[in-house]
Design a protein around this motif. Structure first.
Motif, PDB file in Angstrom:
ATOM      1  N   ASP A  85     -83.836  21.609 -74.237  1.00 34.09           N
ATOM      2  CA  ASP A  85     -84.252  22.974 -73.882  1.00 34.09           C
ATOM      3  C   ASP A  85     -85.291  22.966 -72.766  1.00 34.09           C
ATOM      4  OD1 ASP A  85     -82.527  24.041 -75.773  1.00 34.09           O
ATOM      5  OD2 ASP A  85     -84.084  24.274 -77.312  1.00 34.09           O
ATOM      6  N   SER A  86     -86.250  22.051 -72.842  1.00 35.49           N
ATOM      7  CA  SER A  86     -87.269  21.940 -71.790  1.00 35.49           C
ATOM      8  C   SER A  86     -86.639  21.553 -70.465  1.00 35.49           C
ATOM      9  CB  SER A  86     -88.312  20.889 -72.164  1.00 35.49           C
ATOM     10  OG  SER A  86     -88.999  21.263 -73.319  1.00 35.49           O
ATOM     11  N   LEU A  87     -85.689  20.627 -70.503  1.00 39.17           N
ATOM     12  CA  LEU A  87     -85.008  20.207 -69.277  1.00 39.17           C
ATOM     13  C   LEU A  87     -84.257  21.378 -68.651  1.00 39.17           C
ATOM     14  CD1 LEU A  87     -84.070  18.074 -67.238  1.00 39.17           C
ATOM     15  CD2 LEU A  87     -82.246  17.463 -68.855  1.00 39.17           C
ATOM     16  N   GLU A  88     -83.548  22.138 -69.463  1.00 43.24           N
ATOM     17  CA  GLU A  88     -82.812  23.295 -68.932  1.00 43.24           C
ATOM     18  C   GLU A  88     -83.758  24.339 -68.342  1.00 43.24           C
ATOM     19  OE1 GLU A  88     -80.360  24.268 -72.319  1.00 43.24           O
ATOM     20  OE2 GLU A  88     -78.741  22.974 -71.602  1.00 43.24           O
ATOM     21  N   ALA A  89     -84.939  24.520 -68.929  1.00 46.44           N
ATOM     22  CA  ALA A  89     -85.930  25.453 -68.382  1.00 46.44           C
ATOM     23  C   ALA A  89     -86.455  24.955 -67.036  1.00 46.44           C
ATOM     24  CB  ALA A  89     -87.079  25.638 -69.368  1.00 46.44           C
ATOM     25  N   ILE A  90     -86.691  23.666 -66.929  1.00 49.58           N
ATOM     26  CA  ILE A  90     -87.163  23.082 -65.664  1.00 49.58           C
ATOM     27  C   ILE A  90     -86.092  23.222 -64.585  1.00 49.58           C
ATOM     28  CG2 ILE A  90     -87.760  20.893 -64.534  1.00 49.58           C
ATOM     29  CD1 ILE A  90     -89.220  20.173 -67.185  1.00 49.58           C
ATOM     30  N   ILE A  91     -84.842  23.007 -64.958  1.00 54.22           N
ATOM     31  CA  ILE A  91     -83.730  23.172 -64.004  1.00 54.22           C
ATOM     32  C   ILE A  91     -83.720  24.600 -63.471  1.00 54.22           C
ATOM     33  CG2 ILE A  91     -81.209  23.271 -63.824  1.00 54.22           C
ATOM     34  CD1 ILE A  91     -81.164  20.861 -65.788  1.00 54.22           C
ATOM     35  N   GLU A  92     -83.928  25.550 -64.347  1.00 50.59           N
ATOM     36  CA  GLU A  92     -83.972  26.971 -63.953  1.00 50.59           C
ATOM     37  C   GLU A  92     -85.148  27.238 -63.005  1.00 50.59           C
ATOM     38  OE1 GLU A  92     -82.559  30.990 -64.327  1.00 50.59           O
ATOM     39  OE2 GLU A  92     -81.729  29.226 -65.294  1.00 50.59           O
ATOM     40  N   ILE A  93     -86.315  26.685 -63.329  1.00 52.17           N
ATOM     41  CA  ILE A  93     -87.506  26.877 -62.489  1.00 52.17           C
ATOM     42  C   ILE A  93     -87.273  26.325 -61.086  1.00 52.17           C
ATOM     43  CG2 ILE A  93     -89.907  26.093 -62.144  1.00 52.17           C
ATOM     44  CD1 ILE A  93     -90.178  26.264 -65.263  1.00 52.17           C
ATOM     45  N   PHE A  94     -86.643  25.161 -60.998  1.00 52.07           N
ATOM     46  CA  PHE A  94     -86.400  24.529 -59.703  1.00 52.07           C
ATOM     47  C   PHE A  94     -85.115  25.013 -59.040  1.00 52.07           C
ATOM     48  CE2 PHE A  94     -89.582  21.631 -61.359  1.00 52.07           C
ATOM     49  CZ  PHE A  94     -90.354  21.417 -60.231  1.00 52.07           C
ATOM     50  N   LYS A  95     -84.583  26.112 -59.534  1.00 52.92           N
ATOM     51  CA  LYS A  95     -83.408  26.766 -58.947  1.00 52.92           C
ATOM     52  C   LYS A  95     -82.204  25.831 -58.850  1.00 52.92           C
ATOM     53  CE  LYS A  95     -86.018  30.231 -56.568  1.00 52.92           C
ATOM     54  NZ  LYS A  95     -87.322  30.154 -56.146  1.00 52.92           N
ATOM     55  N   THR A  96     -81.886  25.209 -59.945  1.00 49.11           N
ATOM     56  CA  THR A  96     -80.705  24.358 -60.088  1.00 49.11           C
ATOM     57  C   THR A  96     -80.615  23.306 -58.980  1.00 49.11           C
ATOM     58  OG1 THR A  96     -79.644  26.282 -61.066  1.00 49.11           O
ATOM     59  CG2 THR A  96     -78.250  24.397 -60.625  1.00 49.11           C
TER      60      THR A  96
END
Length: 170
Positions: free
Chosen positions: A55-66
């Motif tokens: 979940d944290s990784l997916e949130a970071i991916i979202e923050i960094f715009k995929t």
């Protein structure tokens, strides 16, 4: 009574961009540049265990715009484990023993292809991608620690050198 400013000039228009110079090849031909450029971004991190952090990784991916590419070290996944990330093709190199492990996740539009390792023992994962009419290799590695035996450390650094030489020659 208002007076006109004698120094008043008409608004300046933006300068027109200069056309791209065509590059000539050695034989007198013209190099054709691709009209569509693909932007590339890379996100890398030591995850220190991945299973409980999806979940944290997916949130970071979202923050960094995929990002186009994600490299993670020390995933600590079991030998035969799989891992899925939406919108990515995931490549894993899991250890037989506890600790370590690598994950490289690539946007499938970059046509990722796993490159066979030159050194099976070294913890290195190489994936080739297509980027703006060029091929690029993403080399993800997790090196032994200073207190590991000298043979393990040499094996890793020689393996990494082999991957780099291979990428340059192909």
């Amino acid at each position: 009574q208002a007076q006109a400013n004698p120094k008043q000039t008409k608004p300046q228009s933006k300068p027109k961009p200069k056309p791209l110079k065509q590059q000539k090849t050695r034989r007198g031909g013209v190099k054709h540049r691709s009209k569509t450029k693909v932007k590339f971004s890379l996100l890398g991190n030591n995850s220190a265990g991945l299973k409980s952090k999806k979940d944290s990784l997916e949130a970071i991916i979202e923050i960094f715009k995929t990002p186009s590419c994600i490299t993670l070290q020390e995933t600590k996944l079991p030998k035969n484990a799989n891992f899925h990330l939406n919108d990515y093709q995931v490549f894993l190199k899991n250890r037989n023993s506890s600790g370590g492990g690598l994950l490289t996740a690539i946007d499938p539009n970059l046509n990722p292809m796993l490159i066979a390792p030159k050194n099976e023992e070294a913890e290195i994962l190489t994936v080739q991608i297509d980027l703006n009419d060029k091929q690029l290799r993403v080399i993800n590695g997790y090196g032994p620690q200073d207190d590991d035996n000298i043979q393990q450390r040499l094996n890793f650094w020689l393996g990494l050198e082999e991957e780099i030489i291979s990428a340059k020659s192909e």
